[in-house]
Motif scaffolding. Structure first.
Motif, PDB file in Angstrom:
ATOM      1  N   GLU A   1       0.840  -1.190   0.000  1.00  0.00           N
ATOM      2  CA  GLU A   1       0.000   0.000   0.000  1.00  0.00           C
ATOM      3  C   GLU A   1       0.879   1.245   0.000  1.00  0.00           C
ATOM      4  O   GLU A   1       1.972   1.246   0.580  1.00  0.00           O
TER       5      GLU A   1
ATOM      6  N   CYS B   1      -2.785   0.154  -4.004  1.00  0.00           N
ATOM      7  CA  CYS B   1      -2.460  -1.209  -3.559  1.00  0.00           C
ATOM      8  C   CYS B   1      -1.864  -1.928  -4.768  1.00  0.00           C
ATOM      9  O   CYS B   1      -2.588  -2.273  -5.701  1.00  0.00           O
TER      10      CYS B   1
ATOM     11  N   TRP C   1     -10.323  -2.992   0.836  1.00  0.00           N
ATOM     12  CA  TRP C   1      -9.589  -2.015   1.633  1.00  0.00           C
ATOM     13  C   TRP C   1     -10.162  -2.042   3.052  1.00  0.00           C
ATOM     14  O   TRP C   1     -11.381  -2.045   3.234  1.00  0.00           O
TER      15      TRP C   1
ATOM     16  N   ARG D   1      -9.324  -0.722   7.355  1.00  0.00           N
ATOM     17  CA  ARG D   1      -8.562   0.192   8.190  1.00  0.00           C
ATOM     18  C   ARG D   1      -8.636  -0.277   9.627  1.00  0.00           C
ATOM     19  O   ARG D   1      -9.584  -0.942  10.039  1.00  0.00           O
TER      20      ARG D   1
ATOM     21  N   ARG E   1     -10.543  -4.310  13.122  1.00  0.00           N
ATOM     22  CA  ARG E   1     -10.387  -3.993  11.705  1.00  0.00           C
ATOM     23  C   ARG E   1     -11.762  -3.705  11.092  1.00  0.00           C
ATOM     24  O   ARG E   1     -12.723  -4.403  11.366  1.00  0.00           O
TER      25      ARG E   1
ATOM     26  N   VAL F   1      -4.649   3.236  10.063  1.00  0.00           N
ATOM     27  CA  VAL F   1      -3.755   2.544   9.133  1.00  0.00           C
ATOM     28  C   VAL F   1      -4.643   1.796   8.149  1.00  0.00           C
ATOM     29  O   VAL F   1      -5.560   1.072   8.564  1.00  0.00           O
ATOM     30  N   TYR F   2      -4.385   1.982   6.873  1.00  0.00           N
ATOM     31  CA  TYR F   2      -5.212   1.389   5.818  1.00  0.00           C
ATOM     32  C   TYR F   2      -4.457   0.226   5.177  1.00  0.00           C
ATOM     33  O   TYR F   2      -3.270   0.338   4.845  1.00  0.00           O
ATOM     34  N   TYR F   3      -5.189  -0.869   4.983  1.00  0.00           N
ATOM     35  CA  TYR F   3      -4.629  -2.098   4.440  1.00  0.00           C
ATOM     36  C   TYR F   3      -5.443  -2.559   3.236  1.00  0.00           C
ATOM     37  O   TYR F   3      -6.648  -2.315   3.162  1.00  0.00           O
TER      38      TYR F   3
ATOM     39  N   TRP G   1      -2.148  -9.891   3.147  1.00  0.00           N
ATOM     40  CA  TRP G   1      -2.361  -8.509   3.524  1.00  0.00           C
ATOM     41  C   TRP G   1      -1.091  -7.706   3.276  1.00  0.00           C
ATOM     42  O   TRP G   1       0.014  -8.221   3.409  1.00  0.00           O
TER      43      TRP G   1
ATOM     44  N   GLY H   1       0.311  -1.938   5.199  1.00  0.00           N
ATOM     45  CA  GLY H   1      -0.489  -0.806   5.643  1.00  0.00           C
ATOM     46  C   GLY H   1       0.152   0.532   5.339  1.00  0.00           C
ATOM     47  O   GLY H   1       1.373   0.641   5.181  1.00  0.00           O
ATOM     48  N   THR H   2      -0.682   1.551   5.236  1.00  0.00           N
ATOM     49  CA  THR H   2      -0.220   2.924   5.052  1.00  0.00           C
ATOM     50  C   THR H   2      -1.027   3.827   5.978  1.00  0.00           C
ATOM     51  O   THR H   2      -2.241   3.694   6.081  1.00  0.00           O
ATOM     52  N   GLN H   3      -0.331   4.716   6.661  1.00  0.00           N
ATOM     53  CA  GLN H   3      -0.969   5.566   7.663  1.00  0.00           C
ATOM     54  C   GLN H   3      -1.657   6.755   7.016  1.00  0.00           C
ATOM     55  O   GLN H   3      -1.050   7.466   6.203  1.00  0.00           O
TER      56      GLN H   3
END
Length: 125
Positions: free
Chosen positions: A6, A22, A36, A38, A45, A93-95, A115, A118-120
């Motif tokens: 991500e 992604c 997606w 978070r 989650r 945090v997005y996954y 998975w 993640g990105t903040q």
């Protein structure tokens, strides 16, 4: 090596926009649904969007409907999440993760994997 990565997170003011990406390596996203999700530290989650591979149908959590848009670019082997009108409560945090389809349990992440890391996303003034 099968991997999802991500990117696109960051700090944005309320009302702003971000586009998350992604990207897949080691396999082709064409054959998979992508979700997606978070998650904040200490919280569960939350599935926020999913896109099917079969017909491109999309699904959204009520909390993001009308603000977020999921899309896929198969030649680039990438799925995007366009996030508009961001709110402080979108901070997480997005996954992303893959599955066979956006089934009944997609919001809980049932049958999703692998998975990404993640990105903040931080929404703050």
């Amino acid at each position: 090596q099968v991997e999802l990565v991500e990117s696109g997170g960051g700090l944005v003011q309320p009302g702003g926009s971000l586009r998350l990406a992604c990207a897949a390596s080691g396999f082709t996203l064409d054959y998979y649904a992508i979700g997606w999700f978070r998650q904040a530290p200490g919280k569960g989650r939350e599935g926020i969007s999913c896109i099917n591979n079969s017909d491109g149908s999309t699904y959204y959590a009520d909390s993001v409907k009308g603000r977020f848009t999921i899309s896929r670019d198969n030649p680039k082997n990438t799925v995007y999440l366009q996030m508009n009108s961001l709110k402080p409560e979108d901070t997480d945090v997005y996954y992303c993760a893959t599955s066979g389809a956006c089934g009944l349990g997609w919001r809980e992440g049932i049958a999703f994997g692998p998975w990404g890391q993640g990105t903040q996303v931080t929404v703050s003034s």
